[in-house]
Design an enzyme around this catalytic site. Structure first.
Site, PDB file in Angstrom:
ATOM      1  N   SER A 289       6.753 -63.893  -2.287  1.00 39.18           N
ATOM      2  CA  SER A 289       8.033 -64.599  -2.213  1.00 39.18           C
ATOM      3  C   SER A 289       7.791 -66.100  -2.209  1.00 39.18           C
ATOM      4  O   SER A 289       6.716 -66.577  -1.816  1.00 39.18           O
ATOM      5  CB  SER A 289       8.749 -64.189  -0.917  1.00 39.18           C
ATOM      6  OG  SER A 289       9.789 -65.085  -0.593  1.00 39.18           O
TER       7      SER A 289
ATOM      8  N   TYR B 105       8.295 -62.903   8.449  1.00 41.16           N
ATOM      9  CA  TYR B 105       8.323 -62.515   7.038  1.00 41.16           C
ATOM     10  C   TYR B 105       7.598 -63.550   6.185  1.00 41.16           C
ATOM     11  O   TYR B 105       6.782 -63.203   5.321  1.00 41.16           O
ATOM     12  CB  TYR B 105       9.775 -62.375   6.575  1.00 41.16           C
ATOM     13  CG  TYR B 105       9.922 -61.960   5.133  1.00 41.16           C
ATOM     14  CD1 TYR B 105       9.905 -60.615   4.771  1.00 41.16           C
ATOM     15  CD2 TYR B 105      10.099 -62.913   4.124  1.00 41.16           C
ATOM     16  CE1 TYR B 105      10.053 -60.232   3.449  1.00 41.16           C
ATOM     17  CE2 TYR B 105      10.246 -62.540   2.804  1.00 41.16           C
ATOM     18  CZ  TYR B 105      10.222 -61.196   2.470  1.00 41.16           C
ATOM     19  OH  TYR B 105      10.357 -60.822   1.157  1.00 41.16           O
TER      20      TYR B 105
END
Length: 244
Positions: free
Chosen positions: A139, A152
């Site tokens: 990401s 995360y």
């Protein structure tokens, strides 16, 4: 991706980007092993594509992954591509009451430890194939963290560095190591937040096109601007990531 693409294992295959990847691969004629926990989500696809096989697995059960990989290879010796796509995000501040030792463990296990463990378990088999791929879906938050996704962001940064290290280790061997870097994608995980999200189908199509043309780093959608922003305007990159 055409019919010549090898049997592919997709983790997190019953939702979001994983489901879109599974659909596009199956529609291209690729034999797909769709790893997840919700078989019902794939029933319509399986009815149309008998070369799509659902594989039940709980990635948070780390102790079972080695035996799982052994059984998988025995049943499907033509497996030659692993796409580590599954992800979990608790969208909350690190010091909020919902952030607990258990929630932290869940994110780290599913997002980082599981893909590393599964890759390690499958690597001897993948190295035995004439050509093979390990594809890790990361990401933009691996490069600039989000305030409400500290754990995360850390797991995606860890997976990014693991990908780079494994790529160095696999130099000169038959296994290609690829990183697919996501922008904010419209999935159940991102429901109710962010704007101008990339549809999951579009994200999946860009991943597969990047694999087809041989890229080792596949910057998807708006994530293509990250390398430039890192060099020229890192502060701007940080502010953009907070919008998700």
């Amino acid at each position: 991706m055409g019919r010549s693409w090898p049997r592919t294992l997709v983790t997190g295959a019953t939702s979001g980007i994983g489901l879109a990847l599974t659909r596009l691969l199956a529609e291209s004629g690729t034999p797909v092993l769709a790893l997840g926990r919700n078989a019902g989500a794939l029933a319509p696809l399986q009815a149309k594509h008998p070369h799509l096989v659902f594989v039940r697995c709980d990635l948070s059960d780390l102790a079972s992954l080695s035996a799982f990989a052994t059984d998988l290879v025995a049943a499907h010796p033509d497996l030659a591509c692993l796409i580590n796509n599954a992800g979990l995000q608790h969208n909350l501040l690190f010091d909020e009451s919902g952030s607990t030792a258990e929630s932290i463990r869940q994110e780290i296990d599913v997002n980082l430890t599981a893909p590393i463990t599964l890759t390690r378990a499958l690597l001897p088999h993948l190295r035995s194939r004439p050509a093979a791929w390990v594809v890790n879906v990361t990401s933009g938050l691996a490069f600039a963290p989000k305030r409400g996704a500290a754990v995360y962001s850390a797991t995606k940064a860890g997976l990014h560095l693991f990908t780079q290290a494994l790529r160095l280790q696999m130099q000169g061997q038959s296994v290609r190591v690829v990183e697919a870097i996501m922008p904010l994608v419209d999935t159940p995980m991102t429901q109710g937040r962010g704007r101008d999200k990339l549809p999951a189908e579009a994200a999946a199509a860009q991943i597969l096109e990047g694999l087809r043309v041989g890229r080792q780093d596949i910057w998807v959608g708006k994530a293509r601007g990250i390398p430039w922003l890192q060099r020229i305007a890192p502060g701007v990159l940080g502010r953009i990531m907070q919008a998700g």
